[in-house]
Write an enzyme that holds these catalytic residues in place. Structure first.
Site, PDB file in Angstrom:
ATOM      1  N   THR A   1      -0.308   4.970   1.084  1.00  0.00           N
ATOM      2  CA  THR A   1      -0.581   5.927   2.146  1.00  0.00           C
ATOM      3  C   THR A   1      -0.515   5.258   3.510  1.00  0.00           C
ATOM      4  O   THR A   1      -1.185   4.266   3.756  1.00  0.00           O
ATOM      5  CB  THR A   1      -1.965   6.556   1.936  1.00  0.00           C
ATOM      6  OG1 THR A   1      -2.024   7.088   0.618  1.00  0.00           O
ATOM      7  CG2 THR A   1      -2.206   7.651   2.946  1.00  0.00           C
TER       8      THR A   1
ATOM      9  N   ASP B   1       0.861  -1.173   0.000  1.00  0.00           N
ATOM     10  CA  ASP B   1       0.000   0.000   0.000  1.00  0.00           C
ATOM     11  C   ASP B   1       0.907   1.236   0.000  1.00  0.00           C
ATOM     12  O   ASP B   1       2.102   1.138   0.293  1.00  0.00           O
ATOM     13  CB  ASP B   1      -0.881  -0.025   1.251  1.00  0.00           C
ATOM     14  CG  ASP B   1      -1.725   1.222   1.396  1.00  0.00           C
ATOM     15  OD1 ASP B   1      -2.267   1.693   0.384  1.00  0.00           O
ATOM     16  OD2 ASP B   1      -1.840   1.736   2.525  1.00  0.00           O
TER      17      ASP B   1
ATOM     18  N   THR C   1      -2.350   1.348  -4.759  1.00  0.00           N
ATOM     19  CA  THR C   1      -2.866   2.478  -4.001  1.00  0.00           C
ATOM     20  C   THR C   1      -4.202   2.936  -4.548  1.00  0.00           C
ATOM     21  O   THR C   1      -4.495   2.792  -5.730  1.00  0.00           O
ATOM     22  CB  THR C   1      -1.864   3.654  -4.030  1.00  0.00           C
ATOM     23  OG1 THR C   1      -2.423   4.769  -3.353  1.00  0.00           O
ATOM     24  CG2 THR C   1      -1.523   4.054  -5.457  1.00  0.00           C
TER      25      THR C   1
ATOM     26  N   ASN D   1      -8.610  -0.980   3.910  1.00  0.00           N
ATOM     27  CA  ASN D   1      -8.621  -1.247   2.468  1.00  0.00           C
ATOM     28  C   ASN D   1      -7.532  -2.218   2.043  1.00  0.00           C
ATOM     29  O   ASN D   1      -7.509  -2.682   0.910  1.00  0.00           O
ATOM     30  CB  ASN D   1      -8.475   0.058   1.684  1.00  0.00           C
ATOM     31  CG  ASN D   1      -7.182   0.787   1.999  1.00  0.00           C
ATOM     32  OD1 ASN D   1      -6.749   0.822   3.150  1.00  0.00           O
ATOM     33  ND2 ASN D   1      -6.555   1.357   1.001  1.00  0.00           N
TER      34      ASN D   1
ATOM     35  N   LYS E   1      -7.132  -4.889  -5.095  1.00  0.00           N
ATOM     36  CA  LYS E   1      -5.851  -5.172  -4.450  1.00  0.00           C
ATOM     37  C   LYS E   1      -5.712  -6.671  -4.193  1.00  0.00           C
ATOM     38  O   LYS E   1      -4.660  -7.263  -4.439  1.00  0.00           O
ATOM     39  CB  LYS E   1      -5.734  -4.411  -3.123  1.00  0.00           C
ATOM     40  CG  LYS E   1      -5.500  -2.921  -3.271  1.00  0.00           C
ATOM     41  CD  LYS E   1      -5.241  -2.276  -1.913  1.00  0.00           C
ATOM     42  CE  LYS E   1      -4.914  -0.796  -2.054  1.00  0.00           C
ATOM     43  NZ  LYS E   1      -4.551  -0.175  -0.770  1.00  0.00           N
TER      44      LYS E   1
ATOM     45  N   ARG F   1       8.070  16.886  -5.235  1.00  0.00           N
ATOM     46  CA  ARG F   1       6.770  17.053  -5.887  1.00  0.00           C
ATOM     47  C   ARG F   1       6.624  18.512  -6.288  1.00  0.00           C
ATOM     48  O   ARG F   1       6.877  19.408  -5.490  1.00  0.00           O
ATOM     49  CB  ARG F   1       5.638  16.662  -4.936  1.00  0.00           C
ATOM     50  CG  ARG F   1       5.677  15.212  -4.551  1.00  0.00           C
ATOM     51  CD  ARG F   1       4.572  14.878  -3.568  1.00  0.00           C
ATOM     52  NE  ARG F   1       3.251  15.160  -4.111  1.00  0.00           N
ATOM     53  CZ  ARG F   1       2.136  14.613  -3.633  1.00  0.00           C
ATOM     54  NH1 ARG F   1       2.189  13.790  -2.616  1.00  0.00           N
ATOM     55  NH2 ARG F   1       0.963  14.901  -4.153  1.00  0.00           N
TER      56      ARG F   1
ATOM     57  N   LYS G   1      -3.094  27.047  -9.543  1.00  0.00           N
ATOM     58  CA  LYS G   1      -1.937  26.179  -9.319  1.00  0.00           C
ATOM     59  C   LYS G   1      -2.293  24.791  -9.843  1.00  0.00           C
ATOM     60  O   LYS G   1      -3.447  24.364  -9.772  1.00  0.00           O
ATOM     61  CB  LYS G   1      -1.566  26.120  -7.834  1.00  0.00           C
ATOM     62  CG  LYS G   1      -2.612  25.467  -6.946  1.00  0.00           C
ATOM     63  CD  LYS G   1      -2.203  25.512  -5.478  1.00  0.00           C
ATOM     64  CE  LYS G   1      -3.261  24.821  -4.610  1.00  0.00           C
ATOM     65  NZ  LYS G   1      -3.010  24.960  -3.174  1.00  0.00           N
TER      66      LYS G   1
ATOM     67  N   ASP H   1      -4.908   6.047  -4.443  1.00  0.00           N
ATOM     68  CA  ASP H   1      -4.649   7.426  -4.855  1.00  0.00           C
ATOM     69  C   ASP H   1      -4.691   7.572  -6.365  1.00  0.00           C
ATOM     70  O   ASP H   1      -4.549   6.595  -7.110  1.00  0.00           O
ATOM     71  CB  ASP H   1      -3.270   7.867  -4.355  1.00  0.00           C
ATOM     72  CG  ASP H   1      -3.388   8.719  -3.104  1.00  0.00           C
ATOM     73  OD1 ASP H   1      -4.516   9.098  -2.757  1.00  0.00           O
ATOM     74  OD2 ASP H   1      -2.362   8.988  -2.475  1.00  0.00           O
TER      75      ASP H   1
END
Length: 1222
Positions: A435, A433, A752, A883, A860, A671, A637, A754
């Site tokens: 996060t 995973d 993930t 999850n 997953k 990032r 942004k 995300d």
């Protein structure tokens, strides 16, 4: 339950600001499952659920009878423990055999007493069942921690009381307060915000860190006080329980009206309430009906591959047992028919079926059963219980490892099941995973580019490590990356005259801000040439967001509740630069500016006109404001690729320089976001806003498309201001851990929930991705086709992408080229279908790293199953949230991280650790040790039992297959229980081929496990052959020595008791000497157990020979064998003969074909690691698998880049940076 503290903030009507998050229908991007493309149909069995709100009693009765909110992740319960645990024990073939012999022990054919056969089996099975019960009890206690959490529940008359989660029922109205988890799947009725908005963190479900906005139905908004629920009644009709996290279909019948419910009114169990004082909700799904539990699978019973292979070996031994028993029974039948009538002195006193010369075939059959029991020592009954005991002790050492102790939480590593210890040393693929596992959800503002000038002298970990390694290593010599991390010099010389200065400063005490550059700090930016652009840059940071400021009443300090960690880091940075965001109202944001006027701190108000928030499709966020001068500004942004294509012709002044800085930041693992703005004319804004409001209030499936189209119209002709670079705060030691695991030859997949951009950024941060890596992105774009056509087109598109990707990999000629496969959840839905999954897997295997984005918990688990079954090697899944439960249970080994997001992953796991970095030690040290220990232990077990058991068969043949044993019964019971048990247990618990430090310094040693070097058929059969040879040497040498030799002073030759005792002495010496030769690491415990076992044998024979029960063995040692030199000579000769082949083999192997650990052992023994550091470092650099991912691979790439730059610079150049403390 406090609504007063944040009342002003709670009055905000966020629905007037938000564009996409409120009043929207679920987009196909968010729907997981086969219906995700071109269809909004909900999967599941039907739509028959009826919920009577505020009347839970009805749901406990038929016909509804919904389950309670009690959850269980245990393997057993009170009723199933005995049958399931007994089944688990007798899945082991050896236990089945001993159960059969125990039953037969009650018949006359058994050569031993029933007690001696039943007691060992009961002990072995009972001990194993107790161990299983204790481990499951621990799971039960962790379940109870969750079930006993409390939540406020409406008990009637407008009053709420706290109840345990497990006592919650369908239809209950609950009040959940800020930062609490939702106890069940709820329908949101109202919140502390006036318009029913609430913020939800779903990290525990989908891994996303940004907050989700939920909104109640308009009709339930008046239910905002406890008393308002006194007479509340409503009915919900909705879908049946199903695992889809992103869909919901239902209706609310309230006050004679029917209102549609969509997923944006649903609060799922195990998500958390954030930035909202409280919410009221009604329970729809409880316990195992909730969506998160629907995504979990039943706790599996896992068995290690070694244990499965051990069963196969026992089948082989059982075949040998049956074969020699058949030989014995045939021999007995032949002797019975032809020889027994002539042996008048051996005639039975009474006629019986067992010894009837008139029916030799029947006697042979009965003798077959006797032989099967007699030769049973070939199959070690104590093997399983010894392994169980060893694994429990190994698990204890894992639990007590101080190097895996987390000082912040006080948690240690926990082996929640000890069945899989050795699997830790054979892992091929890790599925992780993101996060909470790789990241700790904290961003640090490190650098920025403003007006084409780069600011921030801090260096990322990648940059510092690259330069340190360059300084440490010669051109043709690689230095282990651990040396780079441990190098703490303040200034590093790269080449003559070129240095790299590393300030050994303390880590910034400001959370989220690690920026160092005096040009911008303390108001110095006002003296910069482009100060007006810098001012705009800081204002964009302070104004372009959706965060809410919170004041600590005790200290007065400000903190920010932001939707994402990036926003929080930007606001902290703006504050440190002198632009503090401190207040938000319904229509305005307020900031304090320190250095923009001569009057000191100035408070400014900016009116918020529109907010176009960030989502994965737009990849940008904009806010439209009116400043104090009445000017309308659009601040934007977003991803640089999106912003750059929207720049005006006169807005590209800094594009080239900013692009260069963005590339540099990306190479450093940071990032990045680009910042821009636009000044709007009043007429232009008014015209656009009218069209925007029209799209916003529209109802229909194309509402979102209209909003995106209108938003795109205004987000044009932007002027570039600069870019930000934040360091995604990975969990401590994550890059180093991934690097070491990669050097150990492990493949790492990231799964993930995300979005793809976030996952890619994390991939760069933890070095699964790097600059120069060729990315293969698999995704599906939904078209306008109807559902069936869309699905077909999506499959064809994905098939083409996979084919092209495979072709690209095959045609690549550069051996150093690395590929990364990135796939999103929609594409994964089709990639996992039967006709495509093997193509997808083959492509993934060819890639250096694999990242799966936007995956549901079910996906997953399916990906984990595909890897496990497709590759056919050991998989390990690691995660920290609910999850991740599915993949943790599906993988061969599940590791849960006991972080801050609940205990669901830990409860479903086989092992738990507090931080991802501890996985390195868990696998490379404990996994390596446990695999070798268990493998050597099992091989030795079979060796010693073959060596012992076959001597019984040889004597049986020598004695006419009479069923007579050469050993006394007490000897045979003592052999496995006392004389050889403790040494083999000490081997399984304490053996170390190399120390833990060496395991970490030489990660390639780990490959001995995945390659199965110590438990392959070559080694197994070699140990069996060694046992066969030892049995032949022990029996025939002793028979030859004692056959006609006098051993007593009176000239008497040896009888059966003397020969049997001598043979047994030789066995005890031979097998204990063998285990001593096998061991690489001795402590006083091993010496005590090995040599103590030999001494115990002599003490036993002395004591046993002194009792009246000894019969023929009376004073056998003191009077018969002890005084005879032949006895001691035979013991010495036979022991030496038994161990000589192994000694020759290991000597030859160490001299001519050494394994990796043999070389290291010799270096350590000769102290070359101390005396010759160059050689030691060279050996360490060799001891890593060639890898294209990880920190080392990334640093190597960075070195090439730095060297290229150095050739272009003057030799006097000095590079200055500030260290980044890891």
């Amino acid at each position: 339950m406090g609504r007063t503290g944040g009342r002003r903030r709670d009055r905000l009507r966020w629905s007037k600001l938000y564009t996409f998050s409120c009043f929207r229908t679920p987009s196909t991007d968010e729907v997981a499952g086969p219906s995700a493309v071109g269809s909004t149909a909900v999967g599941g069995p039907g739509f028959s659920r009826v919920v009577y709100c505020n009347n839970p009693v009805l749901h406990r009765q038929k016909p509804l009878k919904y389950p309670t909110n009690y959850i269980s992740t245990t393997k057993y319960n009170i009723l199933t423990f005995l049958p399931k645990a007994i089944f688990e024990q007798f899945r082991r073939v050896a236990n089945l055999y001993f159960l059969l012999t125990a039953i037969l022990s009650f018949t006359p054919v058994c050569p031993f007493s029933a007690v001696s056969m039943v007691a060992p089996l009961a002990f072995v099975v009972g001990l194993s069942m107790i161990k299983e019960g204790v481990e499951d009890w621990r799971r039960f206690m962790q379940d109870m921690k969750v079930n006993n959490r409390k939540v406020a529940v409406h008990k009637g008359d407008g009053e709420f009381e706290y109840r345990h989660w497990e006592d919650l029922g369908v239809g209950d109205v609950v009040k959940v307060e800020k930062d609490q988890f939702f106890p069940a799947d709820l329908l949101l009725l109202s919140s502390s915000y006036e318009d029913g908005i609430c913020y939800v963190e779903t990290m525990n479900l989908d891994g996303e860190t940004n907050l989700k906005v939920k909104r109640s139905l308009e009709v339930t908004l008046p239910l905002e006080e406890d008393e308002s629920f006194k007479d509340f009644r409503a009915v919900i009709r909705c879908e049946d329980p199903n695992p889809s996290l992103y869909t919901f279909v239902g209706n609310l019948e309230y006050e004679r009206q029917i209102y549609a419910i969509d997923p944006f009114q649903i609060l799922l169990r195990d998500s958390k309430l954030r930035n909202t004082s409280f919410i009221y909700g009604v329970v729809i799904f409880t316990g195992h009906d909730s969506k998160v539990m629907q995504n979990s699978t039943e706790s599996p019973s896992k068995r290690s591959t070694i244990e499965k292979k051990m069963d196969l070996i026992i089948y082989i031994l059982f075949t040998v047992l049956v074969l020699i028993s058949l030989i014995s029974s045939i021999g007995f039948a032949v002797r019975m028919k032809y020889d027994l009538p002539n042996w008048w002195y051996l005639q039975p006193k009474q006629a019986n079926k067992l010894d009837d010369p008139t029916r030799p075939a029947l006697s042979g059959i009965f003798h077959l059963i006797t032989a099967l029991i007699l030769y049973g020592y070939l199959i070690p009954i104590s093997l399983y219980v010894s392994i169980e005991l060893v694994k429990v002790l190994q698990a204890h050492f894992i639990n007590q490892d101080i190097h895996m102790f987390d000082e912040d939480t006080g948690n240690t590593a926990q082996a929640r099941t000890s069945n899989l210890n050795e699997e830790l040393g054979q892992v091929h693929t890790i599925l992780s995973d993101k996060t909470g596992t790789l990241t700790c959800n904290q961003m640090d503002f490190l650098k920025c580019s403003i007006a084409g000038v780069s600011y921030g002298v801090g260096s990322s970990e990648v940059e510092i490590a690259a330069v340190k390694q360059m300084a440490s290593g010669a051109d043709d010599q690689e230095i282990p990356i651990q040396d780079v991390w441990e190098n703490n010099e303040d200034e590093i010389q790269l080449v003559e005259g070129v240095t790299f200065s590393v300030g050994n400063t303390q880590k910034s005490s400001i959370k989220g801000f690690s920026f160092e550059d005096d040009r911008l700090m303390q108001g110095n930016w006002t003296r910069e040439p482009n100060s007006s652009t810098i001012l705009l840059f800081f204002r964009i940071l302070a104004l372009c967001h959706t965060a809410i400021p919170e004041v600590n009443e005790a200290t007065g300090a400000l903190s920010y509740e932001a939707e994402s960690p990036d926003e929080g880091a930007f606001l902290v940075a703006a504050r440190e630069f002198g632009f503090e965001f401190f207040k938000r109202t319904q229509s305005s944001v307020f900031i304090r500016e320190k250095f923009t006027s001569s009057n000191g701190i100035t408070e400014r108000e900016f009116k918020v006109l529109n907010l176009l928030e960030f989502n994965s499709k737009r990849k940008r966020m904009s806010v439209i404001l009116r400043d104090e001068d009445g000017q309308i500004l659009l601040l934007c942004k977003g991803a640089d690729s999106i912003i750059f294509e929207r720049l005006a012709k006169n807005g590209r002044l800094y594009e080239a320089d900013t692009s260069k800085h963005l590339n540099d930041y990306g190479e450093a693992g940071l990032r990045t976001l680009a910042l821009s703005y636009r000044v709007l004319e009043e007429s232009e804004y008014s015209s656009w806003n009218a069209e925007f409001l029209k799209a916003k209030i529209s109802i229909g499936p194309d509402r979102e498309l209209q909003l995106e189209r209108v938003s795109d119209l205004i987000e044009r002709d932007l002027i570039l201001v600069g870019a930000t670079a934040v360091e995604d705060k990975l969990q401590k030691g994550v890059p180093q851990c991934i690097d070491r695991l990669a050097q150990a030859g492990l493949k790492i997949w990231v799964l993930t929930g995300d979005k793809m951009e976030t996952a890619i950024n994390i991939g760069y941060a933890c070095s699964l991705l790097r600059q120069g890596m060729k990315r293969i992105c698999l995704s599906i774009v939904t078209g306008d086709q109807v559902a069936q056509d869309a699905k077909k087109a999506a499959k064809e598109s994905l098939m083409l992408q996979i084919t092209n990707g495979s072709q690209m990999v095959k045609l690549e000629k550069d051996p150093d080229a690395a590929f990364a496969l990135i796939i999103d959840g929609k594409a994964l839905t089709f990639a996992l279908e039967d006709d495509m999954k093997h193509m997808f897997l083959n492509l993934a295997i060819e890639c250096a790293s694999v990242i799966c984005c936007r995956v549901s918990p079910k996906q997953k688990a399916l990906v984990t199953r595909l890897v496990k079954e497709g590759i056919g090697k050991i998989t390990l899944a690691i995660g920290d949230g609910a999850n991740d439960v599915g993949m943790i249970q599906e993988a061969d080994i599940g590791v849960g991280i006991s972080g801050v997001e609940g205990m669901q992953a830990v409860m479903a796991s086989d092992f738990s650790i507090s931080q991802f970095q501890f996985l390195e030690r868990l696998l490379l040290v404990h996994g390596h040790w446990c695999y070798k220990r268990i493998a050597q232990m099992i091989c030795y077990f079979f060796y010693k039992n073959i060596a012992f058991g076959l001597t019984i068969f040889y004597f049986e043949a020598f004695a006419g297959f009479s069923g007579q044993s050469v050993y006394d019964d007490s000897f045979m019971l003592l052999f496995n229980v006392v004389l050889t048990s403790l040494p083999v247990i000490s081997l399984g618990v304490f053996e170390q081929d190399v120390s833990s430090e060496i395991c970490l310094q030489f990660p390639a040693l780990y490959q001995q496990g995945p390659k199965n070097l110590f438990f392959d058929w070559y080694r197994i059969l070699g140990w069996m052959a060694n046992g066969l040879y030892a049995s032949l040497a022990i029996f025939f040498l002793n028979i030859c020595i004692f056959y006609d030799q006098a051993i007593r002073s009176g000239g008497q030759t040896a009888d059966m008791a003397a020969v049997g005792t001598t043979m047994f002495t030789c066995i005890v010496w031979a097998v204990n000497m063998q285990i001593a030769l096998t061991m690489s690491h001795f402590t006083w415990i091993q010496h005590l157990f090995v040599w103590g076992s030999v001494v115990t044998w002599y003490l036993f024979i002395i004591v046993f020979g002194s009792t009246l029960m000894s019969h023929n063995y009376y004073q056998i040692l003191l009077e018969v064998l002890g005084p005879a030199p032949l006895y001691w000579a035979a013991t010495l000769l036979v022991t030496a003969a038994c161990n000589m082949p192994y000694l020759i083999h290991i000597s030859y192997q160490r001299s001519c074909n050494p394994l990796d650990h043999h070389v290291i052992q010799e270096i350590k023994y000769l102290r070359k690691d101390v005396e010759d550091q160059t050689m030691w470092k060279r050996e360490r650099s060799k001891a890593r698998q060639r890898t294209k991912i990880g920190f080392t691979a990334r640093v190597d790439a960075k070195i090439k880049q730095i060297r290229g730059k150095l050739h272009k610079k003057a030799p006097s150049l000095t590079i200055h940076t500030v260290s980044w403390d890891t």
